[in-house]
Write an enzyme that holds these catalytic residues in place. Structure first.
Site, mmCIF file in Angstrom:
data_model
loop_
_atom_site.group_PDB
_atom_site.id
_atom_site.type_symbol
_atom_site.label_atom_id
_atom_site.label_comp_id
_atom_site.label_asym_id
_atom_site.label_seq_id
_atom_site.Cartn_x
_atom_site.Cartn_y
_atom_site.Cartn_z
ATOM 1 C CG HIS A 184 10.596 -70.292 -38.292
ATOM 2 N ND1 HIS A 184 10.115 -70.116 -39.561
ATOM 3 C CD2 HIS A 184 9.984 -69.340 -37.550
ATOM 4 C CE1 HIS A 184 9.250 -69.116 -39.591
ATOM 5 N NE2 HIS A 184 9.154 -68.621 -38.376
ATOM 6 C CE1 TYR B 233 6.195 -71.917 -42.381
ATOM 7 C CE2 TYR B 233 6.832 -73.915 -41.227
ATOM 8 C CZ TYR B 233 7.127 -72.638 -41.660
ATOM 9 O OH TYR B 233 8.329 -72.072 -41.364
ATOM 10 C CD GLU C 180 11.308 -73.261 -40.892
ATOM 11 O OE1 GLU C 180 10.351 -74.007 -40.619
ATOM 12 O OE2 GLU C 180 11.180 -72.043 -41.097
ATOM 13 C CD GLN D 99 15.198 -67.113 -29.736
ATOM 14 O OE1 GLN D 99 14.686 -66.012 -29.595
ATOM 15 N NE2 GLN D 99 14.478 -68.223 -29.740
ATOM 16 C CB SER E 145 24.909 -64.757 -27.995
ATOM 17 O OG SER E 145 24.080 -63.940 -28.756
ATOM 18 N N GLY F 275 25.070 -56.729 -25.774
ATOM 19 C CA GLY F 275 25.301 -57.089 -27.184
ATOM 20 C C GLY F 275 26.716 -57.604 -27.391
ATOM 21 C CB THR G 283 26.622 -62.320 -25.281
ATOM 22 O OG1 THR G 283 25.460 -61.816 -25.919
ATOM 23 C CG2 THR G 283 26.598 -61.989 -23.801
ATOM 24 N N PRO G 284 27.499 -62.188 -28.413
ATOM 25 C CG PRO G 284 26.220 -61.316 -30.169
ATOM 26 C CD PRO G 284 26.371 -61.286 -28.675
ATOM 27 C CG PHE H 59 19.603 -58.132 -28.467
ATOM 28 C CD1 PHE H 59 20.388 -59.172 -28.928
ATOM 29 C CD2 PHE H 59 20.109 -57.313 -27.491
ATOM 30 C CE1 PHE H 59 21.646 -59.388 -28.425
ATOM 31 C CE2 PHE H 59 21.374 -57.519 -26.979
ATOM 32 C CZ PHE H 59 22.145 -58.552 -27.444
HETATM 33 C C1 HEM Z 1 9.725 -65.579 -36.065
HETATM 34 C C2 HEM Z 1 7.990 -65.069 -40.528
HETATM 35 C C3 HEM Z 1 5.602 -69.258 -40.073
HETATM 36 C C4 HEM Z 1 6.702 -69.305 -35.379
HETATM 37 C C5 HEM Z 1 9.482 -65.109 -37.325
HETATM 38 C C6 HEM Z 1 10.065 -63.913 -37.874
HETATM 39 C C7 HEM Z 1 9.583 -63.761 -39.105
HETATM 40 C C8 HEM Z 1 8.673 -64.857 -39.365
HETATM 41 C C9 HEM Z 1 9.913 -62.645 -40.079
HETATM 42 C C10 HEM Z 1 11.055 -62.995 -37.133
HETATM 43 C C11 HEM Z 1 12.438 -63.559 -37.312
HETATM 44 C C12 HEM Z 1 13.485 -62.991 -36.385
HETATM 45 O O1 HEM Z 1 13.249 -63.012 -35.190
HETATM 46 O O2 HEM Z 1 14.515 -62.566 -36.870
HETATM 47 C C13 HEM Z 1 7.204 -66.175 -40.799
HETATM 48 C C14 HEM Z 1 6.564 -66.433 -42.083
HETATM 49 C C15 HEM Z 1 5.903 -67.620 -41.959
HETATM 50 C C16 HEM Z 1 6.108 -68.086 -40.588
HETATM 51 C C17 HEM Z 1 6.662 -65.547 -43.291
HETATM 52 C C18 HEM Z 1 5.072 -68.378 -42.962
HETATM 53 C C19 HEM Z 1 5.364 -68.468 -44.224
HETATM 54 C C20 HEM Z 1 5.682 -69.639 -38.754
HETATM 55 C C21 HEM Z 1 5.081 -70.826 -38.197
HETATM 56 C C22 HEM Z 1 5.374 -70.829 -36.867
HETATM 57 C C23 HEM Z 1 6.177 -69.648 -36.596
HETATM 58 C C24 HEM Z 1 4.261 -71.865 -38.972
HETATM 59 C C25 HEM Z 1 4.980 -71.866 -35.836
HETATM 60 C C26 HEM Z 1 3.916 -71.914 -35.206
HETATM 61 C C27 HEM Z 1 7.596 -68.260 -35.168
HETATM 62 C C28 HEM Z 1 8.158 -67.948 -33.875
HETATM 63 C C29 HEM Z 1 9.048 -66.879 -34.074
HETATM 64 C C30 HEM Z 1 8.985 -66.568 -35.478
HETATM 65 C C31 HEM Z 1 7.819 -68.650 -32.566
HETATM 66 C C32 HEM Z 1 9.877 -66.142 -33.023
HETATM 67 C C33 HEM Z 1 9.019 -65.025 -32.610
HETATM 68 C C34 HEM Z 1 9.199 -64.584 -31.252
HETATM 69 O O3 HEM Z 1 9.964 -65.187 -30.512
HETATM 70 O O4 HEM Z 1 8.482 -63.645 -30.959
HETATM 71 N N1 HEM Z 1 8.647 -65.672 -38.247
HETATM 72 N N2 HEM Z 1 6.899 -67.177 -39.931
HETATM 73 N N3 HEM Z 1 6.342 -68.960 -37.769
HETATM 74 N N4 HEM Z 1 8.107 -67.415 -36.097
HETATM 75 FE FE1 HEM Z 1 7.556 -67.348 -38.011
#
Ligand code: HEM
Length: 386
Positions: free
Chosen positions: A85, A95, A137, A207, A209, A275, A277-278, A380
């Protein structure tokens, strides 16, 4: 603080959420993006289209609900997601928007089953969970900002060098465009690159690495060209085809919790394809400080896909350090028997590669008796399990 009654309601409805989790998050994303298209500048559309992000979010919300009485239990998972995030620029003000659309989706999918009491309980629980993320964060934003040369959010970096590593992988060397110091990073960390293709409506965030050790001079990312004309290939093809020395790329500060931790035990790095790269900077770090055996096994489809060969041979000069190439078109897939021969099972393993490869290697190492604590890995894209 949530009341006992609220926690009971959330916990008792969590199983229903698990069953409908993916449907709820799909509905949630559809409505969220329809009402807030600007958020498509943050989310990875390719992940959306493959449904992977839906699964990740559903899993996390469910896990949080199960642990609602003991949220510290989910902190390790929160920390990893918070890294992602932070690298994408997710902010506290996002949020409540996500919360509102999540509750609406629960109502839409579950209909009358989702009574006002249930929706209210989930609203309160979401608020508590969101606060845990927001705090983690903010700590990461401050950490990134307080480093020498550090910054919050995104910053322009100049491409100072481009190197074709093989037919598919090209490296880009990046320096801060304003000439400031280069923030330090840990071996294994990544940056988010904002790809601004004038033919695309939204920014593509990816993303990559950092594929060499920190040297105070430049960051290096090594980008594999994915299939053209596919959602997943858009960013890499744009970088390969249009980004040249002298251009600028907007990037966020290094992030990620898949990092090498110093150990005195033997260490084996196992990479599948890009994989690697990192693992390059991790291998370099381990080779420079570990007296026990250090080995890197790089598996690729063909011998000519072994990028970074020269650099890896140089790292492998000390007697205790080994670099092994594995080409699956010649030697077949990596098997349990090969791993038994090549890996010191008393030590630590770091793994990175495509999902199928990772699952197979983890399963084999586990069957060979390695414990979960000895195997460090990163898939990834969004984490598949938490
Ligand atoms: C990615 C959960 C809130 C934006 C993720 C991931 C999880 C997650 C599990 C995948 C992590 C990974 O890639 O390893 C949550 C939970 C939230 C939350 C539980 C609330 C409590 C938000 C908010 C935003 C956001 C408020 C912003 C608008 C993103 C984005 C990604 C992400 C952009 C990367 C996803 C991608 O690139 O497809 N989040 N998130 N999330 N989250 Fe959240």
């Amino acid at each position: 603080m949530l009341s006992q009654h609220t926690m009971d309601v959330v916990k008792s409805t969590a199983p229903v959420l698990e069953v409908h989790g993916v449907e709820i998050t799909k509905t949630f994303y559809k409505n969220l993006f329809e009402a807030n298209p600007a958020l498509l500048n943050i989310f990875n559309h390719a992940n959306q289209e493959k449904g992977r992000q839906q699964t990740a979010l559903a899993n996390t919300v469910y896990a949080a609900a199960v642990h609602i009485e003991n949220l510290p239990a989910i902190i390790p998972v929160v920390k990893q997601i918070a890294q992602k995030h932070r690298s994408l620029g997710v902010l506290p003000e996002h949020y409540p928007i996500v919360g509102e659309f999540l509750l609406r989706a629960i109502k839409e999918v579950l209909g009358d089953v989702a009574t006002d009491e249930i929706i209210q309980a989930w609203g309160e629980a979401y608020g508590v969970i969101a606060d845990v993320f927001i705090q983690e964060e903010e700590a990461l934003y401050q950490e990134a900002e307080n480093k020498q040369g550090g910054f919050r959010g995104f910053k322009d970096f100049k491409v100072v060098k481009r190197v074709a590593e093989n037919a598919l992988i090209t490296s880009f060397y990046l320096q801060p465009a304003d000439g400031s110091a280069l923030p330090e990073y840990l071996p294994g960390q990544y940056i988010t690159v904002q790809v601004k293709d004038p033919n695309e409506e939204y920014i593509l965030n990816r993303q990559y690495s950092l594929s060499k050790s920190y040297d105070g001079e430049s960051y290096r990312i090594s980008v594999k060209r994915d299939q053209k004309n596919t959602p997943i290939g858009k960013a890499s093809n744009y970088l390969h085809d249009y980004v040249q020395v002298g251009d600028t790329l907007s990037i966020s500060a290094p992030a990620g919790s898949f990092v090498y931790e110093a150990t005195e035990k033997p260490v084996t790095f196992i990479a599948g394809g890009v994989g690697i790269t990192p693992l390059i900077s991790m291998f370099e770090k381990a080779a420079s400080e570990n007296k026990a055996a250090v080995k890197l096994i790089h598996s690729a489809s063909h011998l000519n896909e072994h990028a970074f060969e020269k650099a890896l041979c140089r790292i492998a000069i000390p007697e205790n350090v080994t670099y092994v190439q594995h080409a699956s078109d010649v030697a077949g897939k990596i098997t349990k028997e090969m791993l038994a021969e090549q890996v010191d099972l008393t030590g630590e393993v770091y793994l990175c590669g495509p999902v199928g490869f990772m699952h197979e290697v983890i399963a084999s190492l586990t069957e060979l008796g390695m414990s979960r604590d000895q195997i460090h890995y990163e898939f990834f894209g969004p984490a598949m399990n938490i």
